[in-house]
Design an enzyme around this catalytic site. Sequence first.
Site, PDB file in Angstrom:
ATOM      1  N   PRO A 105      58.108  44.552   7.533  1.00 35.17           N
ATOM      2  CA  PRO A 105      58.535  45.402   6.018  1.00 35.17           C
ATOM      3  C   PRO A 105      56.927  45.741   5.503  1.00 35.17           C
ATOM      4  O   PRO A 105      56.456  44.756   5.014  1.00 35.17           O
ATOM      5  CB  PRO A 105      59.540  45.097   5.309  1.00 35.17           C
ATOM      6  CG  PRO A 105      60.215  44.119   6.382  1.00 35.17           C
ATOM      7  CD  PRO A 105      58.970  43.600   7.283  1.00 35.17           C
ATOM      8  N   GLU A 106      56.564  46.892   5.249  1.00 35.43           N
ATOM      9  CA  GLU A 106      55.637  47.132   3.963  1.00 35.43           C
ATOM     10  C   GLU A 106      56.120  47.192   2.698  1.00 35.43           C
ATOM     11  O   GLU A 106      57.290  47.218   2.526  1.00 35.43           O
ATOM     12  CB  GLU A 106      54.823  48.215   4.809  1.00 35.43           C
ATOM     13  CG  GLU A 106      54.159  48.042   6.005  1.00 35.43           C
ATOM     14  CD  GLU A 106      53.234  49.192   6.537  1.00 35.43           C
ATOM     15  OE1 GLU A 106      52.679  49.925   5.891  1.00 35.43           O
ATOM     16  OE2 GLU A 106      53.354  49.609   7.768  1.00 35.43           O
TER      17      GLU A 106
END
Length: 279
Positions: A2-3
Amino acid sequence: MPELPEVETVMRGLQRRLEGHILVRAVARRPDLRWPLPPGLAERLTNARVTGFRRRGKYILMRLADGWSVLLHLGMSGRMVIGAAGTNGVAQHEHLELETDDGWRIGFVDPRRFGSVDLVETAHEDSHRLLAALGPEPLEDGFSAAVLDRALAGKKTPIKAALLDQTIVAGLGNIYVCEALFRAGISPRRLANTVVGGRVARLVPAIKETLRDAIAAGGSSLRDYVQPDGALGYFQHAWRVYGREGDPCPVCPGKPACKGVRRIVQSGRSTFYCPRTQR
């Protein structure tokens, strides 16, 4: 992994359910994830009041009334699941469980166990070994063209790789770097130290706009990522180049010189861009 937009979305979901509430129950089902859990973590969290949240890069900080913060990192496949206590049982690969005084149950699920949980004094969050070297937050006012220009000076790596360096700017990952470079009209192959003047002036707002649009859409659903309430993110439906190899460029469809979105590999990661519009 996840960014920033996905982590921000998860943090906001946790904030809605936990801020201002007491954790009446905490269970740690294993002694470690990527690293060992803090000794006595469950006991420390039981009856603790949650006072606030903060995101730093790709990390979530849950602040407690006793002056300590819980540092959370989702890793490659981690996610937080939220539901009414008594209605959602223990999920497979659920390693940490919390229950609030108003009847909500939160589980940290991480099949690959690359995530992490730690404790840090709230007053010294930025000195934690995982946070101390992080660069500026891209959505804060302190991240400007002048700041990025100084960080890129002398960097003879491609700009794509430079933006993935968390010491230059915190929280960016492969998807949003590709999208921001496209919006700014900058080739991912261009050396970082040549992104100056008008190019860096275009790049900073492009990064901010890309991240804000993604957060507004709830993040991107990629492999294991879901929002805390189980809803998927939808920004992937607005990707302009990422994952669109061979598609027409959104900027120059039908132009004879445009061969469409191209995929190359940089540092072992896929990069998507339009060679005609990104220089």
